[in-house]
Design an enzyme around this catalytic site. Structure first.
Site, mmCIF file in Angstrom:
data_model
loop_
_atom_site.group_PDB
_atom_site.id
_atom_site.type_symbol
_atom_site.label_atom_id
_atom_site.label_comp_id
_atom_site.label_asym_id
_atom_site.label_seq_id
_atom_site.Cartn_x
_atom_site.Cartn_y
_atom_site.Cartn_z
ATOM 1 N N ALA A 49 0.789 -1.238 0.000
ATOM 2 C CA ALA A 49 0.000 0.000 0.000
ATOM 3 C C ALA A 49 0.819 1.284 0.000
ATOM 4 O O ALA A 49 0.239 2.372 0.030
ATOM 5 C CB ALA A 49 -0.916 0.002 1.224
ATOM 6 N N SER A 50 2.134 1.196 -0.018
ATOM 7 C CA SER A 50 2.928 2.404 0.275
ATOM 8 C C SER A 50 3.407 3.167 -0.946
ATOM 9 O O SER A 50 3.833 4.330 -0.807
ATOM 10 C CB SER A 50 4.127 2.011 1.141
ATOM 11 O OG SER A 50 4.860 0.973 0.519
ATOM 12 N N ASP A 111 7.019 -7.925 6.553
ATOM 13 C CA ASP A 111 7.066 -8.805 5.378
ATOM 14 C C ASP A 111 5.712 -9.482 5.125
ATOM 15 O O ASP A 111 5.341 -10.420 5.831
ATOM 16 C CB ASP A 111 8.153 -9.852 5.592
ATOM 17 C CG ASP A 111 8.275 -10.787 4.406
ATOM 18 O OD1 ASP A 111 7.626 -10.535 3.367
ATOM 19 O OD2 ASP A 111 9.021 -11.780 4.523
ATOM 20 N N ALA A 140 5.189 -5.799 -5.149
ATOM 21 C CA ALA A 140 6.251 -5.954 -6.153
ATOM 22 C C ALA A 140 7.536 -6.093 -5.360
ATOM 23 O O ALA A 140 7.894 -5.200 -4.585
ATOM 24 C CB ALA A 140 6.314 -4.755 -7.085
ATOM 25 N N TYR A 236 9.545 -8.936 -20.992
ATOM 26 C CA TYR A 236 8.439 -8.882 -20.035
ATOM 27 C C TYR A 236 7.485 -10.085 -20.159
ATOM 28 O O TYR A 236 7.648 -11.089 -19.478
ATOM 29 C CB TYR A 236 7.672 -7.535 -20.085
ATOM 30 C CG TYR A 236 6.907 -7.353 -18.802
ATOM 31 C CD1 TYR A 236 7.451 -6.635 -17.739
ATOM 32 C CD2 TYR A 236 5.686 -8.004 -18.597
ATOM 33 C CE1 TYR A 236 6.792 -6.554 -16.517
ATOM 34 C CE2 TYR A 236 5.020 -7.930 -17.380
ATOM 35 C CZ TYR A 236 5.573 -7.195 -16.342
ATOM 36 O OH TYR A 236 4.925 -7.146 -15.147
ATOM 37 N N LYS A 245 3.423 -13.645 -14.036
ATOM 38 C CA LYS A 245 2.116 -13.018 -14.267
ATOM 39 C C LYS A 245 1.099 -14.057 -14.760
ATOM 40 O O LYS A 245 -0.071 -14.004 -14.385
ATOM 41 C CB LYS A 245 2.235 -11.854 -15.252
ATOM 42 C CG LYS A 245 2.970 -10.633 -14.685
ATOM 43 C CD LYS A 245 2.329 -10.100 -13.416
ATOM 44 C CE LYS A 245 2.996 -8.848 -12.879
ATOM 45 N NZ LYS A 245 2.539 -8.508 -11.512
ATOM 46 N N VAL A 275 5.810 4.810 -14.561
ATOM 47 C CA VAL A 275 7.041 4.959 -13.800
ATOM 48 C C VAL A 275 6.759 4.617 -12.343
ATOM 49 O O VAL A 275 5.986 5.299 -11.683
ATOM 50 C CB VAL A 275 7.561 6.417 -13.879
ATOM 51 C CG1 VAL A 275 8.878 6.537 -13.120
ATOM 52 C CG2 VAL A 275 7.710 6.865 -15.317
HETATM 53 P P1 NAD Z 1 5.907 -0.553 -6.262
HETATM 54 O O1 NAD Z 1 7.322 -0.974 -6.137
HETATM 55 O O2 NAD Z 1 5.613 0.895 -6.397
HETATM 56 O O3 NAD Z 1 5.061 -1.082 -4.989
HETATM 57 C C1 NAD Z 1 5.374 -2.271 -4.347
HETATM 58 C C2 NAD Z 1 4.698 -2.334 -2.982
HETATM 59 O O4 NAD Z 1 4.960 -3.621 -2.415
HETATM 60 C C3 NAD Z 1 5.199 -1.317 -1.951
HETATM 61 O O5 NAD Z 1 4.118 -0.867 -1.164
HETATM 62 C C4 NAD Z 1 6.145 -2.155 -1.074
HETATM 63 O O6 NAD Z 1 6.292 -1.673 0.256
HETATM 64 C C5 NAD Z 1 5.423 -3.460 -1.089
HETATM 65 N N1 NAD Z 1 6.267 -4.609 -0.748
HETATM 66 C C6 NAD Z 1 7.308 -5.131 -1.448
HETATM 67 N N2 NAD Z 1 7.788 -6.213 -0.817
HETATM 68 C C7 NAD Z 1 7.030 -6.377 0.305
HETATM 69 C C8 NAD Z 1 7.022 -7.323 1.370
HETATM 70 N N3 NAD Z 1 7.879 -8.341 1.425
HETATM 71 N N4 NAD Z 1 6.109 -7.168 2.357
HETATM 72 C C9 NAD Z 1 5.214 -6.139 2.342
HETATM 73 N N5 NAD Z 1 5.168 -5.241 1.353
HETATM 74 C C10 NAD Z 1 6.071 -5.358 0.349
HETATM 75 O O7 NAD Z 1 5.325 -1.384 -7.469
HETATM 76 P P2 NAD Z 1 4.121 -1.182 -8.510
HETATM 77 O O8 NAD Z 1 4.716 -0.834 -9.822
HETATM 78 O O9 NAD Z 1 3.039 -0.354 -7.943
HETATM 79 O O10 NAD Z 1 3.637 -2.693 -8.626
HETATM 80 C C11 NAD Z 1 2.486 -3.216 -8.007
HETATM 81 C C12 NAD Z 1 1.884 -4.279 -8.909
HETATM 82 O O11 NAD Z 1 1.461 -3.669 -10.135
HETATM 83 C C13 NAD Z 1 2.872 -5.379 -9.301
HETATM 84 O O12 NAD Z 1 2.185 -6.612 -9.367
HETATM 85 C C14 NAD Z 1 3.295 -4.960 -10.691
HETATM 86 O O13 NAD Z 1 3.765 -6.027 -11.484
HETATM 87 C C15 NAD Z 1 1.995 -4.422 -11.219
HETATM 88 N N6 NAD Z 1 2.084 -3.566 -12.422
HETATM 89 C C16 NAD Z 1 3.005 -2.570 -12.515
HETATM 90 C C17 NAD Z 1 3.079 -1.813 -13.681
HETATM 91 C C18 NAD Z 1 4.083 -0.682 -13.843
HETATM 92 O O14 NAD Z 1 4.299 -0.238 -14.973
HETATM 93 N N7 NAD Z 1 4.668 -0.190 -12.779
HETATM 94 C C19 NAD Z 1 2.179 -2.044 -14.731
HETATM 95 C C20 NAD Z 1 1.218 -3.045 -14.596
HETATM 96 C C21 NAD Z 1 1.188 -3.803 -13.422
#
Ligand code: NAD
Ligand code: NA
Length: 399
Positions: A49-50, A111, A140, A236, A245, A275
């Protein structure tokens, strides 16, 4: 202290609390400007959520639907003169704004892959919310320790079968070059990546939440996926991360079965390339994103994470007649504007032309760079970066 950006490769080592607050406020303002989401969620658990899509999901639920939220994440507060992580400051900002608006918002830092954090989360739901009606799964991570076996898995970002050569950009210097990424050498890399980013942990969460009786009748759960254009397929969708995925998407029918007696449903939403801290670590993808941003901004269809999540809630998950539009594979598509034929045709045209020399003109590399720094609370309008700022900001609900 005065906090400046300090980068190493695609990582920013510092983060700015006032900038994070401004970024969160900007997202809240956007959600408010779109009006209330009718029939939206009321009690929401967001895992991851962060930052990125998870943070925006939390903001869309809270400020678009007056939802009480519990956020789970893995971040660091400031300690001994070292500042906290961006996600820590984002969460502090979110709770501050949510509480000021009279919304219940609690957080758990640890975690999410562990049994212990799942149990802590369940206890908190029981204490504060009773049950949840939406579970967003937005983790992620590059690694996962399996809660049952203790095995530590590391994911890799590699093609499968043959080497992949394409253009990539260093977004700090603007240098475009060819990169060759060698394929995985064995199936273990694929299995490890699936263990980290596939659907098993999502399933563990839903199993535990259900067994504890904290899922409401009609509960929904959603996790996020990506497809993207053919030019990134080798790294990807057809690469190791794509296998994870596929596994995540294959978890949907399993969860639907599990949730049947609660009349609950699970979804995977395919989101747009954006991004985030995670996507900036993938080779080739940042160059694609900088061309995509240019094309979509020119067409007026560009969205960030908050626009995507507001649209996911208002136009997909919580529609007025209750229908959820799915593709032929059963997935929600909010990458529809990214994948539009005219958009992809233009990006492909620019892809052939992009070099170090043409980058500034034909891509939105400046927009990419700015958004990257924005993720860490830098380069936001309205923030005084010369001012002494307190790095020891607390997330109110965390002791
Ligand atoms: P991000 O890195 O911004 O967010 C990841 C989140 O996971 C953070 O809140 C982090 O604290 C948390 N996290 C990571 N490891 C953790 C753990 N062990 N315990 C608790 N929390 C943990 O990533 P994002 O880009 O927002 O990705 C989120 C999802 O969206 C992923 O499944 C990603 O594949 C998917 N996604 C991303 C994109 C993109 O372009 N960024 C596009 C489509 C889908
Ligand atoms: Na996220």
């Amino acid at each position: 202290m005065i906090i400046q950006p300090r980068t190493r490769g695609f990582i920013c080592l510092t983060a700015h609390p006032d900038g994070a607050l401004q970024a969160v406020k900007n997202q809240i303002e956007y959600v408010k400007s779109k009006g209330k989401i009718k029939n939206g969620p009321k009690k929401v658990l967001v895992i991851g959520a962060s930052t990125g899509f998870g943070l925006s999901s939390r903001i869309a639920a809270a400020f678009g639907s007056d939802a009480a939220t519990i956020g789970v994440f893995f971040e660091k507060p400031a300690s001994e003169g070292k500042m906290g992580t961006a996600g820590w400051y984002n969460s502090a900002a979110f709770e501050k704004e949510a509480h000021a608006a009279g919304l219940c918002a609690k957080s758990i830092n640890g975690d999410a892959f562990s049994d212990d954090i799942k149990k802590q989360t369940i206890d908190l739901i029981k204490k504060d919310l009773g049950q949840v009606d939406l579970v967003v799964y937005s983790l992620a991570s590059p690694r996962r320790t399996h809660p049952k076996t203790g095995v530590a898995y590391a994911s890799v970002l590699k093609p499968i079968g043959q080497p992949f050569t394409n253009k990539t950009v260093d977004f700090h210097t603007g240098v475009v070059s060819d990169i060759t990424i060698n394929p995985v050498e064995n199936d273990e890399d694929i299995a490890n990546t699936i263990a980290v980013m596939g659907g098993e942990d999502w399933k563990f969460w839903i199993e535990d939440l259900k067994a504890a009786g904290v899922l409401a009748e009609g509960v929904k759960t959603v996790a996020y996926s990506y497809i993207g254009p053919e030019l990134t397929f080798p790294i990807y969708r057809n690469g190791t991360i794509g296998q994870a995925k596929n596994d995540l998407e294959a978890t949907v029918p399993v969860l639907n079965e599990l949730l049947k007696d609660l009349h609950g449903v699970s979804y995977v939403s395919v989101n747009k390339a954006l991004v985030t801290q995670s996507s900036s670590a993938i080779p080739v993808v940042p160059l694609y994103i900088s061309l995509l941003y240019k094309v979509m901004k020119a067409k007026g269809t560009h969205e960030g994470t908050i626009e995507q999540m507001q649209r996911l809630f208002a136009d997909r998950l919580y529609t007025e007649n209750g229908d959820v539009a799915l593709d032929s594979e059963g997935r929600i598509r909010i990458d529809d504007w990214e994948m539009a034929e005219d958009v992809q045709a233009e990006v492909a045209k620019y892809w052939d032309k992009v070099t170090t020399e043409t980058l500034a003109e034909i891509s939105d590399i400046d927009g990419y760079r700015k958004e990257f720094f924005n993720l860490f609370g830098f380069e936001l309008e309205g923030v005084d970066y010369e001012k002494d700022t307190d790095e020891n900001v607390k997330v109110p609900s965390i002791e």
